[in-house]
Design a protein around this motif. Sequence first.
Motif, PDB file in Angstrom:
ATOM      1  N   GLY A 192       0.820  -1.211   0.000  1.00  0.00           N
ATOM      2  CA  GLY A 192       0.000   0.000   0.000  1.00  0.00           C
ATOM      3  C   GLY A 192       0.850   1.255   0.000  1.00  0.00           C
ATOM      4  N   THR A 193       1.954   1.225   0.746  1.00  0.00           N
ATOM      5  CA  THR A 193       2.874   2.369   0.762  1.00  0.00           C
ATOM      6  C   THR A 193       3.453   2.604  -0.625  1.00  0.00           C
ATOM      7  OG1 THR A 193       3.431   2.078   3.094  1.00  0.00           O
ATOM      8  CG2 THR A 193       5.059   3.201   1.731  1.00  0.00           C
ATOM      9  N   PHE A 194       3.842   1.526  -1.290  1.00  0.00           N
ATOM     10  CA  PHE A 194       4.380   1.645  -2.642  1.00  0.00           C
ATOM     11  C   PHE A 194       3.367   2.326  -3.571  1.00  0.00           C
ATOM     12  CE2 PHE A 194       4.655  -0.151  -6.933  1.00  0.00           C
ATOM     13  CZ  PHE A 194       5.900   0.322  -7.308  1.00  0.00           C
TER      14      PHE A 194
ATOM     15  N   ARG B 117      -0.464   7.816  -5.647  1.00  0.00           N
ATOM     16  CA  ARG B 117      -1.442   8.490  -4.775  1.00  0.00           C
ATOM     17  C   ARG B 117      -2.836   7.889  -4.883  1.00  0.00           C
ATOM     18  NH1 ARG B 117       0.643  13.369  -2.304  1.00  0.00           N
ATOM     19  NH2 ARG B 117       2.833  12.818  -2.263  1.00  0.00           N
ATOM     20  N   LYS B 118      -2.906   6.655  -5.355  1.00  0.00           N
ATOM     21  CA  LYS B 118      -4.162   5.917  -5.346  1.00  0.00           C
ATOM     22  C   LYS B 118      -3.841   4.434  -5.256  1.00  0.00           C
ATOM     23  CE  LYS B 118      -4.585   6.835 -10.244  1.00  0.00           C
ATOM     24  NZ  LYS B 118      -5.436   7.309 -11.293  1.00  0.00           N
TER      25      LYS B 118
ATOM     26  N   GLY C 298      -8.652  10.201   1.970  1.00  0.00           N
ATOM     27  CA  GLY C 298      -9.000   9.455   0.764  1.00  0.00           C
ATOM     28  C   GLY C 298      -9.748   8.168   1.066  1.00  0.00           C
ATOM     29  N   TYR C 299     -10.532   7.729   0.092  1.00  0.00           N
ATOM     30  CA  TYR C 299     -11.267   6.482   0.250  1.00  0.00           C
ATOM     31  C   TYR C 299     -10.321   5.284   0.390  1.00  0.00           C
ATOM     32  CZ  TYR C 299     -15.371   9.157  -1.192  1.00  0.00           C
ATOM     33  OH  TYR C 299     -16.380  10.071  -1.274  1.00  0.00           O
ATOM     34  N   GLY C 300      -9.189   5.337  -0.298  1.00  0.00           N
ATOM     35  CA  GLY C 300      -8.204   4.259  -0.174  1.00  0.00           C
ATOM     36  C   GLY C 300      -7.655   4.166   1.236  1.00  0.00           C
ATOM     37  N   ASP C 301      -7.450   5.319   1.877  1.00  0.00           N
ATOM     38  CA  ASP C 301      -6.989   5.317   3.271  1.00  0.00           C
ATOM     39  C   ASP C 301      -8.068   4.740   4.181  1.00  0.00           C
ATOM     40  OD1 ASP C 301      -4.631   6.553   2.441  1.00  0.00           O
ATOM     41  OD2 ASP C 301      -5.431   8.558   2.785  1.00  0.00           O
ATOM     42  N   GLY C 302      -9.316   5.136   3.947  1.00  0.00           N
ATOM     43  CA  GLY C 302     -10.418   4.614   4.752  1.00  0.00           C
ATOM     44  C   GLY C 302     -10.594   3.119   4.578  1.00  0.00           C
ATOM     45  N   LEU C 303     -10.529   2.645   3.318  1.00  0.00           N
ATOM     46  CA  LEU C 303     -10.638   1.205   3.076  1.00  0.00           C
ATOM     47  C   LEU C 303      -9.453   0.446   3.672  1.00  0.00           C
ATOM     48  CD1 LEU C 303     -12.020   1.155  -0.566  1.00  0.00           C
ATOM     49  CD2 LEU C 303     -13.174   0.324   1.492  1.00  0.00           C
TER      50      LEU C 303
END
Length: 161
Positions: A38-40, A46-47, A97-102
């Motif tokens: 996910g960090t990569f 940025r998504k 972001g939604y990715g952070d929330g998920l």
Amino acid sequence: MKWETEACVCDVCPERSKIVNWVEYLTQGLELLFLGMGTFFDVKDRKLPVFFLFVFGSLGVIWNLLWKYQSLRELVLGVCLGGTFLAVGFISREQIGYGDGLGLVILGIFEGGKGLVSIIVGAFLFSGIYGLWNLLGLKKSGSETMPFYPFLLLALIGVKR
């Protein structure tokens, strides 16, 4: 919590200890793999790919069903806590972001509520220090976005060390 194996059905035998350690280490490995990948993606693009989130979310659910290493209450608490960040992202028009929330929902599946709280606090602490350093040292504006997964990874490493 009681662990049942063919050899024992108790809380204090050596067989239970071996199983718990094995499941715990593999769970931590999956969390590190999830946050490392996910960090990569987060730093690079940025998504986050939907498939990536789907795979690790499904893996977390299957992992919980197979090993039952946390109570249903802890699991639901972790998912709800992560879901709160999804809701905040929706309300704030993706300031989170939604990715952070998920990602937090998925971590909540693996960690449960108690573990997720300490990771979130650590991640906010690390990201706050980094943001302050950028504002003071590099004269960046406060409106720039920064990836959140690296701070989640650092917090996980700090909590699990």
